[in-house]
Scaffold this motif. Structure first.
Motif, mmCIF file in Angstrom:
data_model
loop_
_atom_site.group_PDB
_atom_site.id
_atom_site.type_symbol
_atom_site.label_atom_id
_atom_site.label_comp_id
_atom_site.label_asym_id
_atom_site.label_seq_id
_atom_site.Cartn_x
_atom_site.Cartn_y
_atom_site.Cartn_z
ATOM 1 N N ARG A 247 0.851 -1.196 0.000
ATOM 2 C CA ARG A 247 0.000 0.000 0.000
ATOM 3 C C ARG A 247 0.880 1.236 0.000
ATOM 4 N N PRO A 248 0.759 2.084 -1.013
ATOM 5 C CA PRO A 248 1.597 3.277 -1.052
ATOM 6 C C PRO A 248 1.152 4.286 0.006
ATOM 7 N N GLY A 249 2.084 5.098 0.440
ATOM 8 C CA GLY A 249 1.729 6.188 1.341
ATOM 9 C C GLY A 249 1.712 5.801 2.805
ATOM 10 N N ILE A 250 2.020 4.539 3.109
ATOM 11 C CA ILE A 250 2.080 4.133 4.507
ATOM 12 C C ILE A 250 3.551 4.021 4.871
#
Ligand SMILES: Nc1ncnc2c1ncn2[C@@H]1O[C@H](COP(=O)(O)OP(=O)(O)O)[C@@H](O)[C@H]1O
Ligand SMILES: [Mg+2]
Lengths: 248, 289
Positions: free
Chosen positions: B11-14
């Motif tokens: 999951r991007p952005g984590i």
């Protein structure tokens, strides 16, 4: 681009609501709270609504739709700048790109400093930057101006350098938001050739563009958004036709 | 191309908070260098200014406060006493002020490209540390001119004092920079807090004056402030051997056995709280900025 190619971007039922906040001060929030939370301190609307898609390695996808339909918001979810309220986004490999020309460029620094800074922002290591530096400058056709402060650059030079850095960061998934139309004709062609080269090497491309002819040339798949929903997803020429028919 | 299939979908952005800052330390270095470069851009004397300004300040303290106001009579070598506290407070003030503004200031980038956002408050603290260095040099010159003798414990105390404030700055910086995205008032709150910081720590006066007036319990409360302990550590490090007869009063009892550990624990707790708050709030930075 067969069914066997690995999925690089997987989007499952994402929704995003934006709050149109009217206040930014504690005082106003407090008054609103004390008055029993009446009225709309904030109005909400859906920028994305139940959007799903799977993009595989080597695909070239264009996001289409009118202004405000949610294209940039969707790109920001793929890059990780934003996270969805509902649903999930998952990506494989490094995601990078140009959401806006020159984000991360500082006008008072030289072109050289900006290349280093921007490349590091896009996730390149020191060794990679050193190795690719000459190639970046050469592709951008900046030449001796590389040690000049960027604020003296023409907008074309600025764009070329920004694009060159992004394209050299060589991510697995490359995102481009409405910038391909900005440069002059020869440079645009050069960018498209470079993109084609990267796609042939297995890169996944997701672009937003209003230039429908260009979209048909570069992208094999089109996804049309309307008010935050996917209304059509298919071969780019079909989606472009559909969109043209709709506009009339 | 087969290798890509082996990398997992993520999951991007984590991000992983401060761990990511360490992982991206090359970028951190470039961000710090950029700020320093921009600061001296177009000035003839350049970096020299950051030595001249504190040097003048020190001379003014020495003459006006030590000689004219006669404060040397009450506190031996008052100029070094005052200056060693002031340089530390300068560092803290600059670090926290800039860190608190850093997210809003870099909104252009944060809205468009994903990167560990903790980089910005942390970079602000590093930049302030770089600006602290010339002041430290001036302080050391002042120390040597007034008969300072470095001791191992003294140097350790100086280092510990700086470390406590650096941790505190990062922690408070993470906290206020993220809150500032939602409520711009927090910048003003930080400025007010920093104004008070000089006076609730023994920068201008001495710790025993507080002890005499407040008694043991409230003095304990006073000492629980990591800024106070950091200033006292600096006095111990740079002033105590130059103070003549006042040396006995250089540090409150149990500075090393009790108050330094307390300060480290409090700063670490603030750091943890700052990181926690930041991670809760950063999810919506891009849309709120
Ligand atoms: N941070 C934000 N806060 C509130 N509304 C936003 C924000 N970003 C975008 N919007 C709104 O969301 C909608 C979709 O925007 P966007 O994704 O930029 O559309 P597009 O790129 O397709 O033109 C627009 O109505 C826009 O005004
Ligand atoms: Mg857009």
């Amino acid at each position: 681009m067969s069914e066997q190619s690995p999925i690089t971007v997987e989007i499952k039922g994402i929704s995003k609501q934006f709050v149109l906040r009217h206040t930014r001060s504690i005082k106003e929030a407090l008054i609103w709270f004390l008055k029993g939370r009446k009225g709309d301190l904030s109005a909400k609307f859906h920028a994305l609504r139940d959007v799903s898609m799977e993009i595989r390695q080597g695909e070239t996808v264009a996001l289409l739709g009118f202004n405000g339909s949610g294209k940039s918001t969707l790109l920001k979810h793929i890059s990780g700048v934003m996270t969805p309220d509902e649903g999930t986004v998952r990506t494989r490999g490094r995601v990078a790109g140009l959401i806006e020309v020159g984000a991360g460029f500082h006008p008072d620094l030289s072109g050289r400093d900006n290349v280093y800074l921007n490349a590091a922002i896009l996730g390149m290591s020191e060794a990679q930057i050193k190795e690719r530096f000459d190639s970046i400058v050469e592709f951008a056709e900046i030449g001796e101006f590389i040690d000049t402060e960027v604020r003296f650059y023409s907008s074309g030079m600025y764009l070329r350098l920004a694009f060159s850095v992004a394209v050299h960061s060589d991510p697995e998934v490359f995102l481009v938001d409405e910038i391909l139309a900005v440069g002059d004709e020869p440079f645009q062609k050069k960018c498209l050739d470079k993109i084609q080269e990267l796609v042939d090497a297995g890169q996944t491309l997701v672009v937003v563009s209003h230039d429908l002819d260009l979209v048909q040339r570069v992208c094999s798949r089109g996804i049309l958004l309307e008010h935050g929903r996917v209304v059509k997803d298919g071969p780019s020429h079909e989606v472009v036709e559909f969109l043209r028919a709709r506009t009339k | 191309m087969t290798s890509l299939a082996d990398t997992p979908l993520v999951r991007p952005g984590i991000g992983q908070g401060l761990k990511d800052v360490f992982r991206r330390r090359y970028l951190l270095k470039l961000l710090v260098r950029k700020e320093i470069k921009l600061r001296y851009r177009g000035s003839v004397l350049g970096v020299l200014w950051s030595y001249v300004k504190p040097a003048i300040q020190f001379v003014v303290f020495y003459i006006a406060m030590g000689v004219f106001l006669g404060l040397n009579r009450d506190v031996g070598n008052y100029a070094v006493y005052l200056f060693s506290g002031i340089v530390l407070i300068n560092f803290f003030t600059e670090a926290l002020n800039n860190a608190a503004k850093s997210i809003v200031y870099n909104s252009g980038l944060i809205k468009k490209i994903f990167l560990p956002r903790e980089l910005f408050p942390v970079a602000s603290v590093f930049v302030s540390a770089a600006h602290f260095f010339p002041q430290l040099v001036v302080l050391l010159v002042g120390c040597f001119l007034t008969g300072w003798r470095p001791t191992p414990l003294g140097l350790a105390a100086g280092f510990a004092g700086f470390l406590v404030l650096a941790m505190l700055s990062v922690g408070l910086g993470l906290f206020f920079s993220s809150v500032n995205v939602y409520f711009r008032d927090s910048e003003n709150f930080v400025e007010m807090m920093l104004m008070v910081a000089t006076w609730v720590s023994p920068v201008m006066y001495q710790w025993h004056m507080v002890h005499e007036r407040l008694g043991d319990f409230w003095f304990g409360v006073y000492q629980a402030n990591p800024v106070t302990v950091a200033v006292e550590l600096f006095h111990y490090a740079f002033w105590s051997t130059t103070a003549g007869g006042d040396a006995a009063l250089a540090a409150p009892p149990q500075l090393f056995e009790l108050w330094l550990p307390v300060a480290l624990v409090v700063s670490a707790a603030v750091l943890a709280l700052g990181q926690f708050t930041f991670r809760k709030l950063e999810i919506k930075f891009a849309q709120e900025l």
